[in-house]
Write a protein that holds these residues in place. Structure first.
Motif, PDB file in Angstrom:
ATOM      1  N   SER A  27      15.943 -31.296 -18.322  1.00 54.45           N
ATOM      2  CA  SER A  27      16.089 -30.124 -19.362  1.00 54.45           C
ATOM      3  C   SER A  27      17.579 -29.743 -19.674  1.00 54.45           C
ATOM      4  O   SER A  27      18.083 -29.727 -20.817  1.00 54.45           O
ATOM      5  CB  SER A  27      15.233 -29.070 -19.021  1.00 54.45           C
ATOM      6  OG  SER A  27      15.820 -28.109 -18.093  1.00 54.45           O
ATOM      7  N   GLU A  67      19.409 -21.740 -25.876  1.00 52.84           N
ATOM      8  CA  GLU A  67      18.309 -22.546 -26.192  1.00 52.84           C
ATOM      9  C   GLU A  67      17.795 -23.174 -25.160  1.00 52.84           C
ATOM     10  O   GLU A  67      16.378 -23.371 -25.188  1.00 52.84           O
ATOM     11  CB  GLU A  67      18.911 -23.407 -27.022  1.00 52.84           C
ATOM     12  CG  GLU A  67      19.511 -22.804 -28.572  1.00 52.84           C
ATOM     13  CD  GLU A  67      20.378 -23.755 -29.355  1.00 52.84           C
ATOM     14  OE1 GLU A  67      20.292 -25.200 -28.926  1.00 52.84           O
ATOM     15  OE2 GLU A  67      20.947 -23.518 -30.416  1.00 52.84           O
ATOM     16  N   TRP A  68      18.588 -23.846 -24.359  1.00 54.61           N
ATOM     17  CA  TRP A  68      18.129 -24.444 -22.973  1.00 54.61           C
ATOM     18  C   TRP A  68      17.140 -23.424 -22.225  1.00 54.61           C
ATOM     19  O   TRP A  68      15.810 -23.601 -21.762  1.00 54.61           O
ATOM     20  CB  TRP A  68      19.112 -24.829 -22.031  1.00 54.61           C
ATOM     21  CG  TRP A  68      18.759 -25.070 -20.705  1.00 54.61           C
ATOM     22  CD1 TRP A  68      17.856 -26.001 -20.266  1.00 54.61           C
ATOM     23  CD2 TRP A  68      19.043 -24.344 -19.441  1.00 54.61           C
ATOM     24  NE1 TRP A  68      17.388 -26.210 -18.796  1.00 54.61           N
ATOM     25  CE2 TRP A  68      18.408 -24.911 -18.330  1.00 54.61           C
ATOM     26  CE3 TRP A  68      19.781 -23.057 -19.295  1.00 54.61           C
ATOM     27  CZ2 TRP A  68      18.212 -24.418 -17.028  1.00 54.61           C
ATOM     28  CZ3 TRP A  68      19.795 -22.584 -18.013  1.00 54.61           C
ATOM     29  CH2 TRP A  68      19.232 -23.191 -17.136  1.00 54.61           C
ATOM     30  N   ASP A  70      15.507 -20.717 -22.781  1.00 57.98           N
ATOM     31  CA  ASP A  70      14.219 -20.246 -23.536  1.00 57.98           C
ATOM     32  C   ASP A  70      13.241 -21.541 -23.933  1.00 57.98           C
ATOM     33  O   ASP A  70      12.286 -21.294 -24.609  1.00 57.98           O
ATOM     34  CB  ASP A  70      14.500 -19.446 -24.739  1.00 57.98           C
ATOM     35  CG  ASP A  70      15.218 -18.261 -24.400  1.00 57.98           C
ATOM     36  OD1 ASP A  70      14.741 -17.782 -23.406  1.00 57.98           O
ATOM     37  OD2 ASP A  70      16.030 -17.748 -25.522  1.00 57.98           O
ATOM     38  N   SER A  71      13.810 -22.722 -23.873  1.00 59.17           N
ATOM     39  CA  SER A  71      13.066 -24.065 -24.030  1.00 59.17           C
ATOM     40  C   SER A  71      11.689 -24.269 -23.438  1.00 59.17           C
ATOM     41  O   SER A  71      11.647 -23.505 -22.307  1.00 59.17           O
ATOM     42  CB  SER A  71      13.924 -25.291 -23.932  1.00 59.17           C
ATOM     43  OG  SER A  71      13.700 -25.498 -22.500  1.00 59.17           O
ATOM     44  N   ALA A  72      10.681 -24.744 -23.981  1.00 56.85           N
ATOM     45  CA  ALA A  72       9.457 -24.926 -23.310  1.00 56.85           C
ATOM     46  C   ALA A  72       9.786 -26.051 -22.118  1.00 56.85           C
ATOM     47  O   ALA A  72       8.974 -25.702 -20.863  1.00 56.85           O
ATOM     48  CB  ALA A  72       8.572 -25.708 -24.417  1.00 56.85           C
ATOM     49  N   GLU A  73      10.694 -26.879 -21.822  1.00 55.52           N
ATOM     50  CA  GLU A  73      10.854 -27.557 -20.791  1.00 55.52           C
ATOM     51  C   GLU A  73      11.301 -26.731 -19.660  1.00 55.52           C
ATOM     52  O   GLU A  73      10.813 -27.051 -18.574  1.00 55.52           O
ATOM     53  CB  GLU A  73      12.063 -28.583 -20.952  1.00 55.52           C
ATOM     54  CG  GLU A  73      11.709 -29.702 -22.282  1.00 55.52           C
ATOM     55  CD  GLU A  73      12.360 -29.361 -23.559  1.00 55.52           C
ATOM     56  OE1 GLU A  73      12.425 -30.057 -24.564  1.00 55.52           O
ATOM     57  OE2 GLU A  73      12.625 -27.986 -23.718  1.00 55.52           O
ATOM     58  N   TYR A  74      12.255 -25.948 -19.836  1.00 54.91           N
ATOM     59  CA  TYR A  74      12.761 -25.217 -19.045  1.00 54.91           C
ATOM     60  C   TYR A  74      11.745 -24.064 -18.500  1.00 54.91           C
ATOM     61  O   TYR A  74      11.684 -23.761 -17.286  1.00 54.91           O
ATOM     62  CB  TYR A  74      14.341 -24.718 -19.032  1.00 54.91           C
ATOM     63  CG  TYR A  74      14.743 -23.929 -17.786  1.00 54.91           C
ATOM     64  CD1 TYR A  74      14.982 -24.800 -16.826  1.00 54.91           C
ATOM     65  CD2 TYR A  74      14.951 -22.834 -17.659  1.00 54.91           C
ATOM     66  CE1 TYR A  74      15.584 -24.487 -15.450  1.00 54.91           C
ATOM     67  CE2 TYR A  74      15.451 -22.161 -16.489  1.00 54.91           C
ATOM     68  CZ  TYR A  74      15.676 -23.206 -15.289  1.00 54.91           C
ATOM     69  OH  TYR A  74      16.031 -22.655 -14.267  1.00 54.91           O
ATOM     70  N   ARG A  75      10.967 -23.499 -19.477  1.00 54.66           N
ATOM     71  CA  ARG A  75      10.318 -22.413 -18.994  1.00 54.66           C
ATOM     72  C   ARG A  75       9.032 -23.035 -18.043  1.00 54.66           C
ATOM     73  O   ARG A  75       8.617 -22.515 -17.108  1.00 54.66           O
ATOM     74  CB  ARG A  75       9.112 -22.010 -20.351  1.00 54.66           C
ATOM     75  CG  ARG A  75       9.347 -20.616 -20.556  1.00 54.66           C
ATOM     76  CD  ARG A  75       8.514 -20.256 -21.608  1.00 54.66           C
ATOM     77  NE  ARG A  75       8.270 -21.098 -22.744  1.00 54.66           N
ATOM     78  CZ  ARG A  75       8.818 -21.271 -23.880  1.00 54.66           C
ATOM     79  NH1 ARG A  75      10.001 -20.452 -24.183  1.00 54.66           N
ATOM     80  NH2 ARG A  75       8.611 -22.066 -24.864  1.00 54.66           N
ATOM     81  N   ARG A  76       8.824 -24.396 -18.134  1.00 56.98           N
ATOM     82  CA  ARG A  76       8.028 -25.012 -17.230  1.00 56.98           C
ATOM     83  C   ARG A  76       8.466 -25.214 -16.038  1.00 56.98           C
ATOM     84  O   ARG A  76       7.972 -25.010 -14.909  1.00 56.98           O
ATOM     85  CB  ARG A  76       7.650 -26.807 -17.703  1.00 56.98           C
ATOM     86  CG  ARG A  76       6.852 -27.305 -16.801  1.00 56.98           C
ATOM     87  CD  ARG A  76       5.877 -28.256 -17.441  1.00 56.98           C
ATOM     88  NE  ARG A  76       5.528 -29.489 -16.286  1.00 56.98           N
ATOM     89  CZ  ARG A  76       4.999 -29.467 -15.451  1.00 56.98           C
ATOM     90  NH1 ARG A  76       4.744 -28.116 -14.898  1.00 56.98           N
ATOM     91  NH2 ARG A  76       4.819 -30.535 -14.809  1.00 56.98           N
ATOM     92  N   GLU A  79       8.192 -21.821 -14.186  1.00 56.54           N
ATOM     93  CA  GLU A  79       7.045 -21.656 -13.672  1.00 56.54           C
ATOM     94  C   GLU A  79       6.744 -22.344 -12.228  1.00 56.54           C
ATOM     95  O   GLU A  79       6.200 -21.935 -11.299  1.00 56.54           O
ATOM     96  CB  GLU A  79       5.900 -22.172 -14.546  1.00 56.54           C
ATOM     97  CG  GLU A  79       5.392 -21.364 -15.769  1.00 56.54           C
ATOM     98  CD  GLU A  79       4.808 -22.025 -16.956  1.00 56.54           C
ATOM     99  OE1 GLU A  79       4.367 -23.047 -16.566  1.00 56.54           O
ATOM    100  OE2 GLU A  79       4.666 -21.238 -17.953  1.00 56.54           O
TER     101      GLU A  79
END
Length: 104
Positions: A27, A67-68, A70-76, A79
């Motif tokens: 990411s 952007e990074w 808040d991205s879906a990739e980094y959110r994962r 988690e």
């Protein structure tokens, strides 16, 4: 202007840390980030350091960092690391070009 993510890291669960890295690193790279420092803190010279590792990542701009992050990739990735890695993470603007005045 370049901007930086600076992270203090303590790994609490090594297996989960590897799973986190497998998601986080791609990411970072996909948003134009590049690792400048990633490893154990060598030797604090003044003051203390409460983390086992230090990571410094350079991005082209502060907007790109956001952007990074808040991205879906980094959110994962966040988690995955939730209970496995203790972090202190901050964003910093880079210094202006040499010879330019520093902001007050």
């Amino acid at each position: 202007m370049a901007a930086y993510v600076i992270v203090g890291v303590d790994v609490l669960d090594e297996e989960a840390a590897w799973a986190y890295a497998a998601v986080a690193q791609p990411s970072v790279l996909s948003y134009g980030g590049r690792y400048l420092v990633a490893g154990p803190t060598a030797e604090p010279v003044e003051g203390g350091w409460d983390f086992a590792r230090l990571v410094v990542i350079e991005f082209p701009t502060m907007a790109r960092i956001r952007e990074w992050y808040d991205s879906a990739e980094y959110r994962r990735a966040r988690e995955i690391r939730a209970d496995a890695i203790r972090v202190q993470l901050s964003f910093f603007e880079g210094a202006p070009p040499e010879g330019s005045p520093l902001p007050a």
